[in-house]
Design a protein around this motif. Sequence first.
Motif, PDB file in Angstrom:
ATOM      1  N   ILE A 138       0.790  -1.399  -0.026  1.00 20.02           N
ATOM      2  CA  ILE A 138       0.003  -0.065  -0.005  1.00 20.02           C
ATOM      3  C   ILE A 138       0.928   1.323   0.022  1.00 20.02           C
ATOM      4  N   ALA A 139       2.073   1.120   0.923  1.00 18.07           N
ATOM      5  CA  ALA A 139       2.752   2.277   0.781  1.00 18.07           C
ATOM      6  C   ALA A 139       3.348   2.650  -0.658  1.00 18.07           C
ATOM      7  N   ASP A 140       3.819   1.581  -1.162  1.00 17.31           N
ATOM      8  CA  ASP A 140       4.251   1.866  -2.660  1.00 17.31           C
ATOM      9  C   ASP A 140       3.486   2.506  -3.685  1.00 17.31           C
ATOM     10  N   ALA A 160      -7.736  -3.247  -4.309  1.00 19.65           N
ATOM     11  CA  ALA A 160      -7.514  -4.656  -3.924  1.00 19.65           C
ATOM     12  C   ALA A 160      -7.073  -5.098  -2.628  1.00 19.65           C
ATOM     13  N   ILE A 161      -6.029  -4.447  -2.362  1.00 19.67           N
ATOM     14  CA  ILE A 161      -5.178  -4.773  -1.198  1.00 19.67           C
ATOM     15  C   ILE A 161      -6.164  -4.481  -0.015  1.00 19.67           C
ATOM     16  N   LEU A 169     -14.101   0.984   3.174  1.00 23.65           N
ATOM     17  CA  LEU A 169     -14.273   2.613   2.897  1.00 23.65           C
ATOM     18  C   LEU A 169     -12.775   2.922   1.847  1.00 23.65           C
ATOM     19  N   ALA A 170     -11.784   2.743   2.611  1.00 16.84           N
ATOM     20  CA  ALA A 170     -10.588   3.085   1.649  1.00 16.84           C
ATOM     21  C   ALA A 170     -10.478   2.465   0.410  1.00 16.84           C
ATOM     22  N   ALA A 171     -11.130   1.162   0.436  1.00 19.21           N
ATOM     23  CA  ALA A 171     -11.080   0.651  -0.913  1.00 19.21           C
ATOM     24  C   ALA A 171     -12.081   1.205  -2.016  1.00 19.21           C
ATOM     25  N   LEU A 172     -13.478   1.382  -1.386  1.00 19.01           N
ATOM     26  CA  LEU A 172     -14.198   2.091  -2.324  1.00 19.01           C
ATOM     27  C   LEU A 172     -13.791   3.311  -3.006  1.00 19.01           C
ATOM     28  N   ARG A 192     -15.816  -2.972  -6.973  1.00 11.97           N
ATOM     29  CA  ARG A 192     -16.401  -1.929  -6.115  1.00 11.97           C
ATOM     30  C   ARG A 192     -17.800  -2.619  -5.820  1.00 11.97           C
ATOM     31  N   GLY A 193     -18.361  -3.296  -6.727  1.00 12.07           N
ATOM     32  CA  GLY A 193     -19.375  -4.180  -6.366  1.00 12.07           C
ATOM     33  C   GLY A 193     -19.394  -5.133  -4.924  1.00 12.07           C
ATOM     34  N   LEU A 194     -18.150  -5.685  -4.930  1.00  8.17           N
ATOM     35  CA  LEU A 194     -17.779  -6.479  -3.682  1.00  8.17           C
ATOM     36  C   LEU A 194     -18.075  -5.609  -2.568  1.00  8.17           C
ATOM     37  N   THR A 195     -17.462  -4.556  -2.623  1.00 10.90           N
ATOM     38  CA  THR A 195     -17.050  -3.592  -1.665  1.00 10.90           C
ATOM     39  C   THR A 195     -18.268  -2.809  -1.212  1.00 10.90           C
ATOM     40  N   ARG A 196     -19.407  -2.443  -2.026  1.00  7.79           N
ATOM     41  CA  ARG A 196     -20.543  -2.178  -1.767  1.00  7.79           C
ATOM     42  C   ARG A 196     -21.328  -3.044  -0.986  1.00  7.79           C
TER      43      ARG A 196
END
Length: 237
Positions: A138-140, A160-161, A169-172, A192-196
Amino acid sequence: MPTIPLLPSQLVVTTIFNSIESLGFTNIAGKVFPGEQAESRQETNLKVITKKFYTKGLKNLEQQDLHGAIKNFTATININPQFASAYNDRGVARYKLGYKQSALEDLTTAIELNPYRAKYYSNRGFMLTRLKHYTAAIADYTSALLLNPNVAQSYFNRGAIRLQMENSLAALADFESAIRLDSDFAKAYFNRGLTRYKLREVEGAFEDFQKAAGLFKLQGRMDSYQEAVSQITKLWC
C-alpha cells in the motif's frame, strides 16, 4: 460473499524509447583538450555499448527469454551502475523466474537511484502484494500515485489490497478513483460491487456487477463475465 481481489498480472517494463533515465554520462561544455577528447570518445563508446546491451535485454524480455534478459541487463548495470531502468527491468525478469528476493532488491535499487518514477513503486508494490506484504505494498502504491495520480491501475491495485484487508471504505474510494480515470475498467466495477455489498449497499452492488458483466462481455472475457453474473444471482438468493 467471497472477495475476489482480481490483482493485475503484468509488471511495467521501461523501454529505451520513453525512459527519462540518461545512461549516466554528461556532456562537458567549454574547451576540450586532447586528453579530454579521448575521455569523451571513451564515454561515447560506453554509452553506445550500454544502449546495445539494454536494448537486447528489452528484446529478450519481450520474447520471454528471461535468462537472456537478466544477462543483458546485468551487463548494462556492470557498465553503468546508475542506470535505474536496468534494475527495474532486471527485477521484472527475475520476478517472473521466481527469484522474488533478488527482484525486490533490484526494484529497491531502482527506487534509490531514481525515486521519482511511479512505475518503480508500482512494480515493487505488485511484488510485495504477491508476497502478502500488504502494508508495504500500500505504501508503494501510495508513493506511485503521489508521483502520478492519473493511473487507474494503481488505484485499483491499492483498492484490491485494502479490500483484502477489510478496509472497505478506503477500498471503495480507490475503486471509484480507478473508474473515474477509466470508465471501461470492468474489474474496478466488479470490485466496487464487492465492496458495496460489504458495506450493505445492495442496490449499488447490483448496478456495479451489471456494469462489470456488460463490460466483460464486450471485452470477450467470458470467465469474468460468468463470475459477475454469478454475483448478480447471489444478490437475489
